[in-house]
Design an enzyme around this catalytic site. Structure first.
Site, PDB file in Angstrom:
ATOM      1  N   CYS A  77      -2.434   2.584  -5.896  1.00 32.34           N
ATOM      2  CA  CYS A  77      -1.670   1.392  -6.274  1.00 32.34           C
ATOM      3  C   CYS A  77      -1.481   0.432  -5.090  1.00 32.34           C
ATOM      4  O   CYS A  77      -2.450  -0.190  -4.673  1.00 32.34           O
ATOM      5  CB  CYS A  77      -0.360   1.814  -6.931  1.00 32.34           C
ATOM      6  SG  CYS A  77       0.309   0.544  -7.995  1.00 32.34           S
ATOM      7  N   HIS A 174      -1.179   6.354 -10.345  1.00 34.12           N
ATOM      8  CA  HIS A 174      -0.446   7.268  -9.454  1.00 34.12           C
ATOM      9  C   HIS A 174      -0.629   8.742  -9.844  1.00 34.12           C
ATOM     10  O   HIS A 174       0.277   9.316 -10.455  1.00 34.12           O
ATOM     11  CB  HIS A 174       1.052   6.970  -9.541  1.00 34.12           C
ATOM     12  CG  HIS A 174       1.465   5.659  -8.982  1.00 34.12           C
ATOM     13  ND1 HIS A 174       1.774   5.477  -7.667  1.00 34.12           N
ATOM     14  CD2 HIS A 174       1.620   4.451  -9.576  1.00 34.12           C
ATOM     15  CE1 HIS A 174       2.125   4.220  -7.454  1.00 34.12           C
ATOM     16  NE2 HIS A 174       2.028   3.577  -8.604  1.00 34.12           N
ATOM     17  N   GLU A 176      -0.116  11.206  -8.104  1.00 34.38           N
ATOM     18  CA  GLU A 176       0.959  11.988  -7.457  1.00 34.38           C
ATOM     19  C   GLU A 176       2.224  12.061  -8.312  1.00 34.38           C
ATOM     20  O   GLU A 176       3.124  12.838  -8.018  1.00 34.38           O
ATOM     21  CB  GLU A 176       1.267  11.400  -6.066  1.00 34.38           C
ATOM     22  CG  GLU A 176       2.058  10.100  -6.035  1.00 34.38           C
ATOM     23  CD  GLU A 176       1.223   8.846  -6.352  1.00 34.38           C
ATOM     24  OE1 GLU A 176       0.062   8.980  -6.768  1.00 34.38           O
ATOM     25  OE2 GLU A 176       1.771   7.732  -6.188  1.00 34.38           O
TER      26      GLU A 176
HETATM   27  N1  GLN Z   1       3.077  -4.081  -7.371  1.00 34.64           N
HETATM   28  C1  GLN Z   1       2.945  -3.414  -6.096  1.00 34.64           C
HETATM   29  C2  GLN Z   1       2.175  -4.279  -5.093  1.00 34.64           C
HETATM   30  O1  GLN Z   1       1.600  -5.271  -5.487  1.00 34.64           O
HETATM   31  C3  GLN Z   1       2.243  -2.079  -6.268  1.00 34.64           C
HETATM   32  C4  GLN Z   1       3.061  -1.178  -7.153  1.00 34.64           C
HETATM   33  C5  GLN Z   1       2.877   0.276  -6.903  1.00 34.64           C
HETATM   34  O2  GLN Z   1       2.388   0.707  -5.836  1.00 34.64           O
HETATM   35  N2  GLN Z   1       3.323   1.080  -7.848  1.00 34.64           N
HETATM   36  O3  GLN Z   1       2.166  -3.982  -3.947  1.00 34.64           O
END
Ligand code: GLN
Length: 192
Positions: A77, A174, A176
Site C-alpha cells: 500500500c 495488506h 499482513e
Molecule cells: N492512502 C495512503 C497513501 O496514499 C496509503 C494507505 C495505506 O497504506 N493503507 O499513502
C-alpha cells in the site's frame, strides 16, 4: 534468513508478527545501519508522504535505494507508492520500481474493501489452489507497469493491484492484516 521491516510509520508490527509466524528473524529498520546483514526488507502500509518525509530526515533514501538494487524489497500500500517511480504528486519516492501509481484511487465511497484475487505465481510457490483474500484500505492502483516490471494481480475490473520487478514487489493491499501467510512466503522466496 533475516528480514527487516521499515519501522518509521505505519503497520510494521503486523508484518513483524507475520514473519515471526513463519519462523523468520524479523528486525525493525529505522536507521541506515539497520539494513546491514538483511536478506530482504518490507515497507509497510501507512501514509506514503509521511514515510517519505521521515525516510528523508533519517538519511534513509539513498541506503534504501542501494539496498533495493541487490535485495528483495516489498512495499504494501503506502510502501508500494514509496517504491514507485511516479505517484503523480510531489513527494519523496524511492524510484525503485518502474511503476506509476495513483493514490487513493478507489474513491472515498469504497475507502476499504476486500476482494479475492487469483495469483498464479503465489499458488505455484506455495503449492495451493485457493484465491488470495485481499484487504484494501485507501489503496492506490498501479496505473502502469513498465520496463522489467510485470503484473502480478488485478481486481475483476482489470485494475492492477500487484506488480513484481525481478526481486521487488508492490501490492496495493495488506496481506499482513489477514491470517494468510502465503504472500509473505512468496516474498521470502524472492529474498532467498
Ligand atoms: N492512502 C495512503 C497513501 O496514499 C496509503 C494507505 C495505506 O497504506 N493503507 O499513502
Amino acid at each position: 534468513m533475516k528480514i527487516g521491516v521499515l519501522a518509521i510509520q505505519g503497520d510494521f508490527a503486523e508484518h513483524i508478527a507475520m514473519l515471526k509466524r513463519l519462523n523468520v528473524e524479523a528486525v525493525e529498520v529505522r536507521l541506515p545501519e539497520h539494513l546491514k546483514g538483511l536478506d530482504g526488507l518490507i515497507i509497510p502500509g501507512g501514509e506514503s508522504t509521511t514515510i517519505g518525509k521521515l525516510a528523508t530526515d533519517y538519511g534513509l533514501m539513498e541506503p534504501l535505494r542501494q539496498f533495493g538494487q541487490r535485495h528483495a524489497v516489498w512495499g504494501t500500500c503506502a510502501g508500494a507508492i514509496f517504491m514507485s517511480k511516479d505517484a503523480s504528486r510531489n513527494q519523496p519516492l524511492l524510484n525503485l520500481m518502474d511503476i506509476k501509481v495513483e493514490r487513493n484511487a478507489f474513491g472515498r465511497q469504497v475507502d476499504s474493501f476486500e476482494a479475492d484475487l487469483d495469483i498464479p505465481e503465489l499458488k505455484q510457490v506455495t503449492g495451493t489452489k485457493d484465491a488470495f483474500h485481499a484487504v484494501f484500505i485507501r489503496a492506490p492502483i498501479i496505473e502502469s507497469v513498465n520496463g522489467d516490471a510485470k503484473i502480478l494481480a488485478s481486481v475483476a475490473d482489470g485494475r492492477i493491484v500487484a506488480a513484481q520487478q525481478v526481486h521487488l514487489l508492490a501490492t496495493s493491499f495488506h496481506p499482513e492484516l489477514t491470517n494468510d501467510t502465503r504472500f509473505h512466503e512468496y516474498f521470502l522466496s524472492l529474498a532467498d
